[in-house]
Scaffold this motif. Structure first.
Motif, PDB file in Angstrom:
ATOM      1  N   ALA A   6       7.939  48.160  -2.093  1.00  0.00           N
ATOM      2  CA  ALA A   6       7.400  46.799  -2.074  1.00  0.00           C
ATOM      3  C   ALA A   6       7.439  46.180  -0.683  1.00  0.00           C
ATOM      4  CB  ALA A   6       8.155  45.922  -3.064  1.00  0.00           C
ATOM      5  N   GLN A   7       8.234  46.706   0.223  1.00  0.00           N
ATOM      6  CA  GLN A   7       8.322  46.132   1.566  1.00  0.00           C
ATOM      7  C   GLN A   7       7.160  46.563   2.467  1.00  0.00           C
ATOM      8  OE1 GLN A   7      11.736  47.567   3.891  1.00  0.00           O
ATOM      9  NE2 GLN A   7      11.802  49.350   2.560  1.00  0.00           N
ATOM     10  N   PHE A   8       6.281  47.440   1.988  1.00  0.00           N
ATOM     11  CA  PHE A   8       5.159  47.925   2.787  1.00  0.00           C
ATOM     12  C   PHE A   8       3.851  47.313   2.324  1.00  0.00           C
ATOM     13  CE2 PHE A   8       8.432  51.203   2.846  1.00  0.00           C
ATOM     14  CZ  PHE A   8       8.629  51.327   4.212  1.00  0.00           C
ATOM     15  N   ASP A   9       2.923  47.105   3.279  1.00  0.00           N
ATOM     16  CA  ASP A   9       1.606  46.558   2.960  1.00  0.00           C
ATOM     17  C   ASP A   9       0.734  47.605   2.286  1.00  0.00           C
ATOM     18  OD1 ASP A   9       2.327  44.165   4.277  1.00  0.00           O
ATOM     19  OD2 ASP A   9       1.710  45.014   6.196  1.00  0.00           O
ATOM     20  N   THR A  10       0.853  48.847   2.720  1.00  0.00           N
ATOM     21  CA  THR A  10       0.043  49.942   2.189  1.00  0.00           C
ATOM     22  C   THR A  10       0.933  51.157   1.986  1.00  0.00           C
ATOM     23  OG1 THR A  10      -1.871  49.152   3.443  1.00  0.00           O
ATOM     24  CG2 THR A  10      -1.976  51.408   2.614  1.00  0.00           C
ATOM     25  N   VAL A  11       0.779  51.808   0.842  1.00  0.00           N
ATOM     26  CA  VAL A  11       1.527  53.027   0.520  1.00  0.00           C
ATOM     27  C   VAL A  11       0.541  53.993  -0.112  1.00  0.00           C
ATOM     28  CG1 VAL A  11       3.355  54.025  -0.902  1.00  0.00           C
ATOM     29  CG2 VAL A  11       3.648  51.734   0.073  1.00  0.00           C
ATOM     30  N   TYR A  12       0.452  55.201   0.449  1.00  0.00           N
ATOM     31  CA  TYR A  12      -0.364  56.197  -0.241  1.00  0.00           C
ATOM     32  C   TYR A  12       0.167  57.595  -0.012  1.00  0.00           C
ATOM     33  CZ  TYR A  12      -3.029  56.864   4.156  1.00  0.00           C
ATOM     34  OH  TYR A  12      -3.409  57.119   5.448  1.00  0.00           O
ATOM     35  N   HIS A  13      -0.193  58.452  -0.970  1.00  0.00           N
ATOM     36  CA  HIS A  13       0.205  59.860  -0.953  1.00  0.00           C
ATOM     37  C   HIS A  13      -1.049  60.720  -0.925  1.00  0.00           C
ATOM     38  CE1 HIS A  13       3.887  58.121  -2.526  1.00  0.00           C
ATOM     39  NE2 HIS A  13       4.502  59.276  -2.423  1.00  0.00           N
ATOM     40  N   GLY A  39       3.631  49.008   7.391  1.00  0.00           N
ATOM     41  CA  GLY A  39       4.401  47.778   7.229  1.00  0.00           C
ATOM     42  C   GLY A  39       4.776  47.189   8.573  1.00  0.00           C
ATOM     43  N   MET A  40       5.414  46.043   8.517  1.00  0.00           N
ATOM     44  CA  MET A  40       5.826  45.344   9.723  1.00  0.00           C
ATOM     45  C   MET A  40       7.251  45.736  10.088  1.00  0.00           C
ATOM     46  SD  MET A  40       3.213  43.579  10.564  1.00  0.00           S
ATOM     47  CE  MET A  40       3.824  42.425  11.781  1.00  0.00           C
ATOM     48  N   GLU A  41       7.466  45.944  11.388  1.00  0.00           N
ATOM     49  CA  GLU A  41       8.805  46.214  11.902  1.00  0.00           C
ATOM     50  C   GLU A  41       8.920  45.565  13.271  1.00  0.00           C
ATOM     51  OE1 GLU A  41      11.122  50.142  13.270  1.00  0.00           O
ATOM     52  OE2 GLU A  41      10.509  50.141  11.167  1.00  0.00           O
ATOM     53  N   ASN A  42       9.888  44.678  13.418  1.00  0.00           N
ATOM     54  CA  ASN A  42      10.087  43.946  14.670  1.00  0.00           C
ATOM     55  C   ASN A  42       8.814  43.232  15.114  1.00  0.00           C
ATOM     56  OD1 ASN A  42      12.797  44.843  14.878  1.00  0.00           O
ATOM     57  ND2 ASN A  42      12.085  46.768  15.766  1.00  0.00           N
ATOM     58  N   GLY A  43       8.091  42.640  14.148  1.00  0.00           N
ATOM     59  CA  GLY A  43       6.897  41.870  14.453  1.00  0.00           C
ATOM     60  C   GLY A  43       5.656  42.691  14.757  1.00  0.00           C
ATOM     61  N   LYS A  44       5.704  44.005  14.594  1.00  0.00           N
ATOM     62  CA  LYS A  44       4.550  44.866  14.853  1.00  0.00           C
ATOM     63  C   LYS A  44       4.209  45.672  13.611  1.00  0.00           C
ATOM     64  CE  LYS A  44       6.331  47.134  18.285  1.00  0.00           C
ATOM     65  NZ  LYS A  44       6.564  48.043  19.410  1.00  0.00           N
ATOM     66  N   GLN A  45       2.907  45.943  13.449  1.00  0.00           N
ATOM     67  CA  GLN A  45       2.455  46.811  12.363  1.00  0.00           C
ATOM     68  C   GLN A  45       2.810  48.256  12.717  1.00  0.00           C
ATOM     69  OE1 GLN A  45       0.807  45.608   9.589  1.00  0.00           O
ATOM     70  NE2 GLN A  45       0.578  47.592   8.637  1.00  0.00           N
ATOM     71  N   VAL A  46       3.489  48.954  11.818  1.00  0.00           N
ATOM     72  CA  VAL A  46       3.958  50.318  12.067  1.00  0.00           C
ATOM     73  C   VAL A  46       3.478  51.238  10.941  1.00  0.00           C
ATOM     74  CG1 VAL A  46       6.035  51.752  12.266  1.00  0.00           C
ATOM     75  CG2 VAL A  46       5.992  49.497  13.316  1.00  0.00           C
ATOM     76  N   ARG A  47       3.074  52.451  11.319  1.00  0.00           N
ATOM     77  CA  ARG A  47       2.686  53.472  10.342  1.00  0.00           C
ATOM     78  C   ARG A  47       3.738  54.584  10.367  1.00  0.00           C
ATOM     79  NH1 ARG A  47      -2.510  54.702  11.658  1.00  0.00           N
ATOM     80  NH2 ARG A  47      -1.781  55.968  13.392  1.00  0.00           N
ATOM     81  N   THR A  48       4.342  54.840   9.230  1.00  0.00           N
ATOM     82  CA  THR A  48       5.306  55.922   9.077  1.00  0.00           C
ATOM     83  C   THR A  48       4.672  56.998   8.207  1.00  0.00           C
ATOM     84  OG1 THR A  48       7.145  54.355   9.214  1.00  0.00           O
ATOM     85  CG2 THR A  48       7.622  56.535   8.301  1.00  0.00           C
ATOM     86  N   THR A  49       4.642  58.220   8.714  1.00  0.00           N
ATOM     87  CA  THR A  49       4.062  59.345   7.980  1.00  0.00           C
ATOM     88  C   THR A  49       5.155  60.379   7.760  1.00  0.00           C
ATOM     89  OG1 THR A  49       1.950  58.943   9.087  1.00  0.00           O
ATOM     90  CG2 THR A  49       2.218  61.072   7.988  1.00  0.00           C
ATOM     91  N   SER A  50       5.270  60.860   6.524  1.00  0.00           N
ATOM     92  CA  SER A  50       6.310  61.834   6.179  1.00  0.00           C
ATOM     93  C   SER A  50       5.716  63.011   5.420  1.00  0.00           C
ATOM     94  CB  SER A  50       7.385  61.192   5.285  1.00  0.00           C
ATOM     95  OG  SER A  50       8.009  60.111   5.931  1.00  0.00           O
ATOM     96  N   GLY A  51       6.233  64.194   5.704  1.00  0.00           N
ATOM     97  CA  GLY A  51       5.941  65.375   4.904  1.00  0.00           C
ATOM     98  C   GLY A  51       7.033  65.495   3.858  1.00  0.00           C
ATOM     99  N   VAL A  52       6.637  65.523   2.592  1.00  0.00           N
ATOM    100  CA  VAL A  52       7.604  65.464   1.500  1.00  0.00           C
ATOM    101  C   VAL A  52       7.355  66.611   0.517  1.00  0.00           C
ATOM    102  CG1 VAL A  52       8.545  64.024  -0.352  1.00  0.00           C
ATOM    103  CG2 VAL A  52       7.620  62.948   1.711  1.00  0.00           C
ATOM    104  N   THR A  53       8.431  67.225   0.054  1.00  0.00           N
ATOM    105  CA  THR A  53       8.338  68.147  -1.081  1.00  0.00           C
ATOM    106  C   THR A  53       9.088  67.518  -2.241  1.00  0.00           C
ATOM    107  OG1 THR A  53      10.301  69.405  -0.425  1.00  0.00           O
ATOM    108  CG2 THR A  53       8.178  70.217   0.362  1.00  0.00           C
ATOM    109  N   TYR A  54       8.523  67.683  -3.429  1.00  0.00           N
ATOM    110  CA  TYR A  54       9.136  67.182  -4.654  1.00  0.00           C
ATOM    111  C   TYR A  54       9.489  68.376  -5.537  1.00  0.00           C
ATOM    112  CZ  TYR A  54       7.041  62.724  -3.300  1.00  0.00           C
ATOM    113  OH  TYR A  54       6.677  61.587  -2.621  1.00  0.00           O
ATOM    114  N   GLU A  55      10.753  68.506  -5.889  1.00  0.00           N
ATOM    115  CA  GLU A  55      11.186  69.499  -6.871  1.00  0.00           C
ATOM    116  C   GLU A  55      11.217  68.792  -8.218  1.00  0.00           C
ATOM    117  OE1 GLU A  55      14.600  71.995  -6.026  1.00  0.00           O
ATOM    118  OE2 GLU A  55      14.452  71.371  -3.922  1.00  0.00           O
TER     119      GLU A  55
END
Length: 82
Positions: A6-13, A39-55
């Motif tokens: 909920a803390q992010f403006d956009t979330v997608y997989h 989402g916002m971090e320290n007043g700037k828009q930031v994009r975090t990208t992760s490679g994820v595996t789900y078991e």
């Protein structure tokens, strides 16, 4: 998890390959995803990208397959100004 997302403006997989082994009405599998969070971090828009595996552990009931248990592994992560 919902509170965290909920803390992010956009979330997608972006879902990639998946392997599944059937065992009657139960199954196990591994799914690969690319997760992007905006989402916002320290007043700037930031994009975090992760490679994820789900078991996953699946169970079939009432004609549907459901995820009974999921373990997430964040394999790598990058972060940059958007």
């Amino acid at each position: 998890m919902q509170r965290h997302l909920a803390q992010f403006d956009t979330v997608y997989h972006q879902n990639g390959q998946q392997t599944v082994e059937l065992h009657g009405d139960r199954a196990t599998g591994v799914a690969y995803s690319l997760v992007v969070l905006m989402g916002m971090e320290n007043g700037k828009q930031v994009r975090t990208t992760s490679g994820v595996t789900y078991e996953d552990e699946y169970v079939r009931g009432d004609g549907r397959w459901l995820i009974a248990r999921r373990t997430s592994h964040f394999v790598w992560r990058t972060q940059e100004d958007a």
